[in-house]
Design an enzyme around this catalytic site. Structure first.
Site, PDB file in Angstrom:
ATOM      1  N   ASP A  69       0.844  -1.194   0.000  1.00 32.57           N
ATOM      2  CA  ASP A  69       0.000   0.000   0.000  1.00 32.57           C
ATOM      3  C   ASP A  69       0.879   1.243   0.000  1.00 32.57           C
ATOM      4  O   ASP A  69       1.513   1.573   0.998  1.00 32.57           O
ATOM      5  CB  ASP A  69      -0.908  -0.018   1.231  1.00 32.57           C
ATOM      6  CG  ASP A  69      -1.790   1.224   1.341  1.00 32.57           C
ATOM      7  OD1 ASP A  69      -1.749   2.077   0.432  1.00 32.57           O
ATOM      8  OD2 ASP A  69      -2.531   1.335   2.335  1.00 32.57           O
ATOM      9  N   GLU A 148      30.799  11.483   4.501  1.00 34.82           N
ATOM     10  CA  GLU A 148      31.362  11.388   5.853  1.00 34.82           C
ATOM     11  C   GLU A 148      30.229  11.619   6.853  1.00 34.82           C
ATOM     12  O   GLU A 148      29.937  12.753   7.237  1.00 34.82           O
ATOM     13  CB  GLU A 148      32.460  12.431   6.064  1.00 34.82           C
ATOM     14  CG  GLU A 148      33.675  12.259   5.160  1.00 34.82           C
ATOM     15  CD  GLU A 148      34.715  13.340   5.398  1.00 34.82           C
ATOM     16  OE1 GLU A 148      34.499  14.209   6.275  1.00 34.82           O
ATOM     17  OE2 GLU A 148      35.742  13.339   4.703  1.00 34.82           O
ATOM     18  N   GLU A 150      28.355  11.909  10.272  1.00 42.03           N
ATOM     19  CA  GLU A 150      28.552  12.171  11.699  1.00 42.03           C
ATOM     20  C   GLU A 150      27.223  11.957  12.405  1.00 42.03           C
ATOM     21  O   GLU A 150      26.157  12.178  11.826  1.00 42.03           O
ATOM     22  CB  GLU A 150      29.063  13.597  11.920  1.00 42.03           C
ATOM     23  CG  GLU A 150      30.424  13.846  11.286  1.00 42.03           C
ATOM     24  CD  GLU A 150      30.822  15.321  11.261  1.00 42.03           C
ATOM     25  OE1 GLU A 150      32.013  15.595  11.044  1.00 42.03           O
ATOM     26  OE2 GLU A 150      29.941  16.194  11.438  1.00 42.03           O
ATOM     27  N   GLU A 230      34.053  12.424  17.329  1.00 44.03           N
ATOM     28  CA  GLU A 230      34.054  13.736  16.682  1.00 44.03           C
ATOM     29  C   GLU A 230      34.186  14.851  17.718  1.00 44.03           C
ATOM     30  O   GLU A 230      34.339  14.599  18.911  1.00 44.03           O
ATOM     31  CB  GLU A 230      32.808  13.928  15.812  1.00 44.03           C
ATOM     32  CG  GLU A 230      33.064  13.791  14.304  1.00 44.03           C
ATOM     33  CD  GLU A 230      34.061  14.818  13.765  1.00 44.03           C
ATOM     34  OE1 GLU A 230      34.275  15.869  14.402  1.00 44.03           O
ATOM     35  OE2 GLU A 230      34.634  14.562  12.696  1.00 44.03           O
ATOM     36  N   GLU A 238      32.048   9.722  14.126  1.00 46.34           N
ATOM     37  CA  GLU A 238      32.130   9.683  12.668  1.00 46.34           C
ATOM     38  C   GLU A 238      32.654   8.318  12.238  1.00 46.34           C
ATOM     39  O   GLU A 238      33.598   7.793  12.830  1.00 46.34           O
ATOM     40  CB  GLU A 238      33.038  10.783  12.122  1.00 46.34           C
ATOM     41  CG  GLU A 238      33.163  10.769  10.600  1.00 46.34           C
ATOM     42  CD  GLU A 238      33.979  11.932  10.051  1.00 46.34           C
ATOM     43  OE1 GLU A 238      34.711  11.724   9.058  1.00 46.34           O
ATOM     44  OE2 GLU A 238      33.894  13.037  10.617  1.00 46.34           O
ATOM     45  N   HIS A 287      29.791  15.678   4.951  1.00 47.47           N
ATOM     46  CA  HIS A 287      30.632  16.162   3.860  1.00 47.47           C
ATOM     47  C   HIS A 287      30.648  15.101   2.762  1.00 47.47           C
ATOM     48  O   HIS A 287      30.836  13.923   3.036  1.00 47.47           O
ATOM     49  CB  HIS A 287      32.061  16.429   4.354  1.00 47.47           C
ATOM     50  CG  HIS A 287      32.118  17.294   5.582  1.00 47.47           C
ATOM     51  ND1 HIS A 287      33.096  17.171   6.540  1.00 47.47           N
ATOM     52  CD2 HIS A 287      31.302  18.303   6.000  1.00 47.47           C
ATOM     53  CE1 HIS A 287      32.892  18.057   7.497  1.00 47.47           C
ATOM     54  NE2 HIS A 287      31.807  18.750   7.196  1.00 47.47           N
ATOM     55  N   ARG A 358      38.749  24.026   5.362  1.00 51.25           N
ATOM     56  CA  ARG A 358      37.477  23.476   5.832  1.00 51.25           C
ATOM     57  C   ARG A 358      36.417  24.543   6.090  1.00 51.25           C
ATOM     58  O   ARG A 358      35.298  24.221   6.478  1.00 51.25           O
ATOM     59  CB  ARG A 358      37.709  22.628   7.082  1.00 51.25           C
ATOM     60  CG  ARG A 358      38.303  21.266   6.751  1.00 51.25           C
ATOM     61  CD  ARG A 358      38.691  20.472   7.984  1.00 51.25           C
ATOM     62  NE  ARG A 358      38.932  19.060   7.674  1.00 51.25           N
ATOM     63  CZ  ARG A 358      40.026  18.582   7.109  1.00 51.25           C
ATOM     64  NH1 ARG A 358      40.995  19.410   6.782  1.00 51.25           N
ATOM     65  NH2 ARG A 358      40.156  17.297   6.866  1.00 51.25           N
ATOM     66  N   GLU A 377      35.112  17.995  -2.435  1.00 54.14           N
ATOM     67  CA  GLU A 377      34.287  17.721  -1.258  1.00 54.14           C
ATOM     68  C   GLU A 377      33.297  18.866  -1.074  1.00 54.14           C
ATOM     69  O   GLU A 377      33.702  20.021  -0.915  1.00 54.14           O
ATOM     70  CB  GLU A 377      35.177  17.588  -0.016  1.00 54.14           C
ATOM     71  CG  GLU A 377      34.412  17.425   1.287  1.00 54.14           C
ATOM     72  CD  GLU A 377      35.313  17.566   2.509  1.00 54.14           C
ATOM     73  OE1 GLU A 377      34.844  17.308   3.620  1.00 54.14           O
ATOM     74  OE2 GLU A 377      36.491  17.955   2.334  1.00 54.14           O
ATOM     75  N   ARG A 379      30.755  20.443   1.404  1.00 55.64           N
ATOM     76  CA  ARG A 379      30.690  20.309   2.850  1.00 55.64           C
ATOM     77  C   ARG A 379      29.363  20.696   3.526  1.00 55.64           C
ATOM     78  O   ARG A 379      29.116  20.278   4.660  1.00 55.64           O
ATOM     79  CB  ARG A 379      31.828  21.127   3.477  1.00 55.64           C
ATOM     80  CG  ARG A 379      33.197  20.569   3.128  1.00 55.64           C
ATOM     81  CD  ARG A 379      34.330  21.418   3.653  1.00 55.64           C
ATOM     82  NE  ARG A 379      34.359  21.560   5.089  1.00 55.64           N
ATOM     83  CZ  ARG A 379      34.820  20.647   5.932  1.00 55.64           C
ATOM     84  NH1 ARG A 379      35.295  19.506   5.470  1.00 55.64           N
ATOM     85  NH2 ARG A 379      34.813  20.867   7.225  1.00 55.64           N
TER      86      ARG A 379
END
Length: 488
Positions: A69, A148, A150, A230, A238, A287, A358, A377, A379
């Site tokens: 359903d 990645e 977390e 982390e 992580e 990330h 970062r 990457e 982020r």
């Protein structure tokens, strides 16, 4: 035009190992899993002997699927259109890593039983179309994805919202706020704010829990690269898994969450992938590393380029930055996401790209000069996203950038968090709320419709779901409003 995928054909060679696995492991249950639109696995089960006797791929469950359903699934059908069918993907069959009763787990695709075509709102189907669109574009053969994740592991969580009260409470034996609690005895080693990255036990009390988690992941075929505590106090973790192709990695992501939540439960704990469960400490991100390959060659690598990335990679970045506001509707799709996306907590809010940095929304990792490892990457995403949708949206934005040769501009080498007011205001930023992201998606989604990867009904359903969440939060009094306004 939307791609119309017909009933998937399976071969005897694909299904015979499943019968053998059921017999070898003495499995008594088969569990069928599929994804709702927001990103939570749904499931139902049948006796394993019923599947084991289905040895002909041209008949029975392999050819006809199994019904359910769809009206009860978030983002799916209306009540008058409720019948849906699952078709099994035999390549996903594994022994379920958490069930006490020996169980086979199989991921499924969702189909319309009337038209015999793949269902447009099946997130896995959208991801399959994104992979096919990359190939049809001629740009590349395959894309690779490395999220990645977390998450927090708490010892207790309570929350409620009624007409006359509203509260939440989370607790962790690691929480710094418990340094003075009578624990009969309190042995200390509480992690201070922003100091969880990453001292050894006994500060890190979750080493063995994470090790149990990754062993379960490895048992299901998910290759794990690293696990660690982390930054935040109170059990932030992580676990990084090795890159994989888009659909396979999204499958892995759902299994990842499933394992984390259930192993935590076995340890008397609770896992949350909520981006910002704690005030005043780091939130949880996702990330997302990504690259495009063609003919066995990484198209993002150029030894002479900035950060050893190619012009193709720069155009891809240009697509991400150009469509970033709309992308956030899929990559940071909760109201809570925007309590993480604020300066100062390692959350990249500025839409720039840079080497190693970062504080930039797009980072170019510089761990290795190996051409195979070169990637970009992105982020801002967080783990509330549906990976089938977020990966697909990111790929579509990147392809748009490559096709249109969108220049991402000059890289930003400074720390965006340390800019003065005037300089900071010149940098474009991600939206400050889910409402702003949904507004951006509403006005900028043409790139998602290319090749029929996303369809208008998916965009409309997503916007409707998210606006309902926004209103649900907006209409309720917030506890801090009482601090600010109760005595005026």
């Amino acid at each position: 035009m939307a791609q119309k995928t017909t009933i998937p054909k399976v071969t005897k060679d694909q299904i015979s190992p499943i019968g053998s696995l059921i017999k070898k492991k003495d499995l008594s249950i088969v569990d069928f899993k599929f994804n709702d639109l927001p990103g939570l696995w749904q499931h139902f089960s049948i006796p394993a002997k019923e599947l084991a006797k289905e040895t002909d791929p041209s008949s029975g469950i392999w050819a006809e699927g199994i019904g359910f359903d769809g009206s009860s699934i978030r983002g799916f059908q209306k009540i008058q259109e409720s019948d849906m069918v699952l078709y099994l993907d035999p390549s996903t069959a594994v022994v379920d890593p958490v069930c006490e009763v020996p169980t086979l787990s199989i991921v499924c695709n969702v189909f319309d039983p009337i038209n015999k075509v793949a269902y447009s709102r099946d997130p896995r189907y959208i991801a399959q179309k994104a992979e096919a669109y990359l190939k049809s574009s001629g740009i590349g053969d395959e894309s690779f994805w490395g999220p990645e994740y977390e998450f927090f592991l708490f010892n207790d969580v309570r929350y409620s919202q009624t007409v006359n009260e509203g509260f939440y409470s989370v607790d962790s034996t690691e929480g710094i706020w418990n340094s003075g609690r009578d624990e009969d005895p309190n042995l200390g080693y509480k992690i201070r704010h922003k100091e969880g990255y990453f001292p050894v036990p006994p500060h890190d009390s979750l080493q063995d829990v994470r090790s149990h988690i990754i062993n379960k992941m490895i048992d299901t075929g998910i290759p794990v690269e690293v696990h660690h505590h982390e930054v935040a106090t109170a059990g932030q973790n992580e676990i990084d898994i090795r890159y994989n192709s888009l659909v396979r990695q999204a499958d892995n992501c759902l299994m990842y969450k499933y394992i984390v939540k259930n192993v935590a439960l076995q340890f008397g704990m609770v896992a949350t992938f909520m981006p910002k469960p704690l005030f005043g400490d780091n939130g949880s991100g996702m990330h997302t590393h990504q690259s495009i390959w063609k003919g066995g060659k990484n198209l993002f690598f150029d030894p002479k380029g900035y950060g050893m990335i190619s012009q193709t990679a720069k155009y891809y970045i240009g697509g991400l930055l150009t469509h970033a506001n709309a992308l956030m509707a899929f990559c940071a799709p909760s109201t809570n996401s925007y309590k993480r996306l604020v300066p100062g907590y390692e959350a990249p809010v500025n839409l720039v790209y840079s080497l190693r940095n970062r504080s930039a929304a797009v980072r170019i990792p510089m761990y290795s000069e190996n051409p195979k490892s070169k990637r970009i990457e992105f982020r801002p995403p967080d783990p509330t996203c549906n990976p089938y949708l977020s990966f697909s949206a990111l790929l579509m934005a990147g392809i748009d950038g490559i096709k249109k040769k969108i220049d991402p501009g000059k890289p930003f080498e400074g720390n965006t968090y340390e800019l003065d007011g005037k300089a900071a205001k010149k940098l474009p930023t991600v939206p400050g709320s889910l409402e702003q992201s949904i507004d951006a998606l509403e006005s900028d989604h043409k790139f998602l419709l290319e090749g029929g990867v996303f369809t208008p009904d998916v965009i409309e359903a997503w916007i409707e779901l998210k606006r309902a969440e926004i209103d649900a939060v907006r209409l309720r009094p917030h506890p801090w409003e009482f601090q600010l306004y109760f005595d005026v």
